[in-house]
Motif scaffolding. Sequence first.
Motif, PDB file in Angstrom:
ATOM      1  N   GLN A  60      -6.378  -1.998   0.334  1.00  0.00           N
ATOM      2  CA  GLN A  60      -5.959  -0.722   0.067  1.00  0.00           C
ATOM      3  C   GLN A  60      -4.409  -1.036  -0.389  1.00  0.00           C
ATOM      4  N   ILE A  61      -3.630  -1.793   0.350  1.00  0.00           N
ATOM      5  CA  ILE A  61      -2.281  -1.847  -0.207  1.00  0.00           C
ATOM      6  C   ILE A  61      -2.511  -2.596  -1.664  1.00  0.00           C
ATOM      7  N   ASN A  81      -3.172  -0.483  -4.687  1.00  0.00           N
ATOM      8  CA  ASN A  81      -2.285   0.896  -4.882  1.00  0.00           C
ATOM      9  C   ASN A  81      -2.850   2.074  -4.157  1.00  0.00           C
ATOM     10  N   TRP A 134      -2.791   2.967  -1.046  1.00  0.00           N
ATOM     11  CA  TRP A 134      -1.651   3.293  -0.146  1.00  0.00           C
ATOM     12  C   TRP A 134      -0.453   2.957  -0.754  1.00  0.00           C
ATOM     13  N   TRP A 178       5.876   3.212   2.262  1.00  0.00           N
ATOM     14  CA  TRP A 178       5.932   2.684   3.375  1.00  0.00           C
ATOM     15  C   TRP A 178       5.327   4.113   4.490  1.00  0.00           C
ATOM     16  N   ILE A 191       1.757   3.518   4.047  1.00  0.00           N
ATOM     17  CA  ILE A 191       1.108   2.216   4.646  1.00  0.00           C
ATOM     18  C   ILE A 191       0.984   2.053   6.193  1.00  0.00           C
ATOM     19  N   SER A 214      -2.162   2.245   8.331  1.00  0.00           N
ATOM     20  CA  SER A 214      -2.677   0.961   8.908  1.00  0.00           C
ATOM     21  C   SER A 214      -2.862   1.148  10.349  1.00  0.00           C
TER      22      SER A 214
END
Length: 88
Positions: A48-49, A52, A54, A57, A60, A64
Motif C-alpha cells: 500500500q505504501i 501510493n 497510503w 504519515w 500510514i 498500519s
Amino acid sequence: MDGMLAQSLVGCFLAVVGMLLALGLARLAANIVIFGIGVCTCALVVYQIVNNVWIGWPNICVYSLMSGGIGALLTLPVFPFSSFGKRK
C-alpha cells in the motif's frame, strides 16, 4: 504473473501447515500460521505504501496500526493452539 506467484506461495504455505497438522504438530502449525499472517500483514502495508495508496504519515500510521489489529484478530482462532497461548 504476480498473481500466480502469490497463489503458489499461499498454496505451498497451506500444504506445509496441512502436513504439520496431519503429523500431530498442532502447536508448530499454529505458530507458523501466526507467522504467516504477520508476514502477509507486513506485505500488505509495504504494498500500500509503495503503490501510493497510503500517502502521508498520518495515513500510514493509522492504517498500519489498523492492519496490525486486523492481523491480530485473524490469529485468534489458532492462538489457543500456539505456544503463545501457553505463556504465563
